[in-house]
Design an enzyme around this catalytic site. Structure first.
Site, PDB file in Angstrom:
ATOM      1  N   GLU A 364       0.875  -1.171   0.000  1.00 28.76           N
ATOM      2  CA  GLU A 364       0.000   0.000   0.000  1.00 28.76           C
ATOM      3  C   GLU A 364       0.908   1.215   0.000  1.00 28.76           C
ATOM      4  O   GLU A 364       1.769   1.353   0.868  1.00 28.76           O
ATOM      5  CB  GLU A 364      -0.933  -0.032   1.213  1.00 28.76           C
ATOM      6  CG  GLU A 364      -2.014   1.043   1.182  1.00 28.76           C
ATOM      7  CD  GLU A 364      -1.546   2.341   1.806  1.00 28.76           C
ATOM      8  OE1 GLU A 364      -1.371   3.322   1.045  1.00 28.76           O
ATOM      9  OE2 GLU A 364      -1.330   2.370   3.018  1.00 28.76           O
ATOM     10  N   CYS A 398      -1.809   7.866   5.184  1.00 28.64           N
ATOM     11  CA  CYS A 398      -1.932   7.770   3.725  1.00 28.64           C
ATOM     12  C   CYS A 398      -3.357   8.050   3.288  1.00 28.64           C
ATOM     13  O   CYS A 398      -3.604   8.411   2.138  1.00 28.64           O
ATOM     14  CB  CYS A 398      -1.469   6.407   3.241  1.00 28.64           C
ATOM     15  SG  CYS A 398      -2.217   5.037   4.109  1.00 28.64           S
TER      16      CYS A 398
END
Length: 601
Positions: A364, A398
């Site tokens: 990710e 994020c």
């Protein structure tokens, strides 16, 4: 068409698949245009293979069969109860118990800080000549501890131990592995306040954010345990396609996985990736972020206490070049699970290709998460959602809200309210009850914040924030103001690059078409948010937004705060490498590879 299967309660998804097959058995479709024949067993159990019934299946009937299976799956409604510690205390009107337990844990953790921590390989503690010191971001005079630095030689020892343990670990079976990780979840639940307090000291999360991190780790442990148990480790008896030819289809582990965890969710993501790799039969060499090794040591303590055998999970601490790169390059590391920057994640993929590795890089890689605010939105909800999404944990997620596209006729009202509420946020030490905006994790983040704030003043308009916090009452930490910027062009780097600090840009748009075009005009596709009360706008937004996680009218946070099972976490484009999301139903299979077995009797 009449079906012979009665209504029933489904135990799990695999029971549903079996029922769907039995329903399909009763489908009688003939077509002169089809030459495709599918063999389906007519017996009531997949483990019995006495007779075969052959059915002619047309393309249209394939679609029909798929609909049957998906309908059965929707009937399952397999509920999952997330661990929601603060919300539970709030619903029971005993928040003061939560706050007292946390405060007591903070004092206990503070008293234990400052120790020296070794590498942990195959159950042994290994000291090294080189070590590094970790300081608390909220008070850099508070030393978290000194940690051994693992080099290529230590990595080799850890990988060797993991390789030696892998076969036996696979052989104990999925149910036994799941039991060990469920036990780990129970142990973590018993010590959740200690872990939350440790996290606050080490990476600067306030108490609610820290507890949510711990809760998510518990969810990963329990959800993945449930999934691997219900699927029998993804092993299927596929019967006898022809007489005497017995077949089995299964997923098997790759071998040794390197797990490289981030600083911002150093319990949840570390536990999630480690559990994903190990519960599927792989063994692990775990490297936590350089800023957060203490909570990693405490998690490994739990794994050991739960009974996970030596060599299955090995802990190696250090920085990226010294420790992480040798782990990625090691020839016996079959796969990597990584959460972090796009630059590093893409570099890992390139390293795998250069070394001829064929195993997975499950990564990710961040986001530049847009939020659209329509003129049909509840503006107060939109303000709350953007504020929480952009500034919780100092924007160091994020999934943080980083750019907001607002319809021109409501942008002034929205921006005025957002600035007013932002200026009321408390920036302070993470252990303080009233703190909302956390300190920045390290000097690199602090200097990056200063650079982009200076550029925002030069190229745009800073409505609030843009400076380090000047408060002599605060300890010596990395405290900065949450920052809102306007008059930055959509093409500007400030509106396109991930910053990982409390910084958000606001942009006027003429309507949904322009907002969608600009939202999607990015290399990232992690999270996106939308505020509107117009159902047609919402439907269009869901259909056209290019993002893995999509939230509408979510005032608690426009883009952050995903829950395991209900809101699997992952992204499109450069926000991820696999398109399969953590905490979802398709995650664990990535750590395995398929094998078809045929035995003629």
């Amino acid at each position: 068409m009449r079906f012979h299967q009665p209504l029933r309660v489904y135990k799990d998804k695999w029971d549903i698949y079996l029922t769907a097959i039995l329903i399909i058995r009763d489908v009688r479709i003939q077509s002169s245009n089809s030459t495709n024949w599918v063999s389906l067993h007519s017996n009531a159990s997949l483990k019995q293979h006495q007779t075969d019934t052959y059915h002619k299946i047309t393309p249209s009937s394939c679609i029909y069969i798929h609909t049957i299976i998906m309908s059965c799956m929707s009937m399952e409604s397999s509920a999952y109860d997330n661990e929601l510690t603060y919300l539970t205390h709030q619903q029971e009107n005993n928040q003061e118990v939560f706050h007292k337990n946390y405060a007591d844990a903070v004092e206990s953790v503070k008293a234990e800080l400052g120790g020296r921590y070794p590498i942990r390989v195959d159950g042994e503690h290994i000291e090294t000549d080189e070590c590094f010191t970790v300081e608390s971001p909220g008070n850099i005079e508070r030393q978290i501890g000194r940690f051994a630095t693992g080099d290529a030689s230590v990595i080799n020892d850890a990988v060797t131990a993991a390789s030696a343990a892998q076969s036996e670990w696979e052989d104990i079976g999925p149910s036994a592995r799941a039991e060990l990780f469920t036990r780990t979840a129970d142990l973590l639940r018993e010590r959740k306040f200690e872990f939350a307090a440790t996290l606050s000291m080490e990476n600067g999360k306030n108490r609610r954010e820290a507890m949510a991190d711990v809760d998510e780790a518990i969810d990963f442990l329990e959800f993945y345990s449930r999934e691997v148990s219900e699927s029998n480790g993804y092993r299927f008896d596929t019967g006898e396609p022809t007489p005497g030819q017995h077949t089995t289809n299964l997923l098997r582990p790759y071998g040794v996985f390197g797990v490289i965890a981030p600083f911002n969710f150093p319990i949840a993501i570390l536990v999630g990736m480690t559990t994903g790799a190990a519960i599927t039969g792989n063994t692990v060499v775990l490297k936590p972020a350089e800023e957060t090794p203490l909570v990693a040591h405490k998690i490994v303590d739990l794994f050991e206490e739960a009974g996970i055998p030596d060599g299955v999970i090995n802990l190696v601490t250090g920085d990226g070049p010294t420790t992480g790169q040798p782990l990625v390059e090691h020839p016996d590391v079959a796969g990597i699970a990584f959460t972090g920057s796009r630059e590093v994640g893409v570099g890992i993929e390139e390293t795998f290709r250069e070394h001829g590795k064929r195993g997975p890089v499950i990564a990710e890689l961040g986001g530049k998460n847009p939020v659209i605010v329509s003129n049909q939105a509840d503006i107060d909800d939109a303000v709350d959602g953007v504020l929480n999404g952009a500034f919780s944990f100092g924007g160091q997620k994020c999934s943080a809200t980083s750019r907001v596209y607002v319809y021109e006729d409501v942008i002034d009202s929205f921006t005025e309210k957002l600035v007013k509420k932002t200026e009321q946020l408390v920036v302070g030490p993470p252990e303080n009850r009233e703190t909302f905006v956390s300190p920045l994790i390290n000097n690199d983040a602090f200097h990056r914040y200063q650079r982009i704030s200076q550029r925002a003043r030069a190229d745009g308009r800073v409505l609030t924030g843009g400076s380090p916090v000047d408060d002599t009452e605060l300890p010596d930490g990395r405290y900065v103001e949450p920052t809102i910027v306007t008059e930055i062009p959509h093409e500007h780097a400030l509106a396109r690059e991930e910053h990982f600090v409390p910084f958000v840009t606001i942009h006027p748009v003429s309507g949904l078409s322009e907002a969608l075009e600009k939202s999607n005009d990015t290399d990232y596709g992690l999270c996106a948010g939308f505020f509107s009360e117009d159902d047609s706008e919402i439907d269009r937004w869901f259909d056209e937004i290019e993002s893995g996680m999509c939230y509408v009218n979510r005032s608690q946070s426009a883009t952050t705060g995903a829950l395991v099972q209900a809101q699997p976490f992952g992204g499109w484009k450069f926000s991820g490498t696999t398109g399969k999301f953590a905490g979802g139903y398709w995650y664990l299979q990535q750590f395995m590879r398929e094998q078809s077995r045929t035995r003629v009797r």
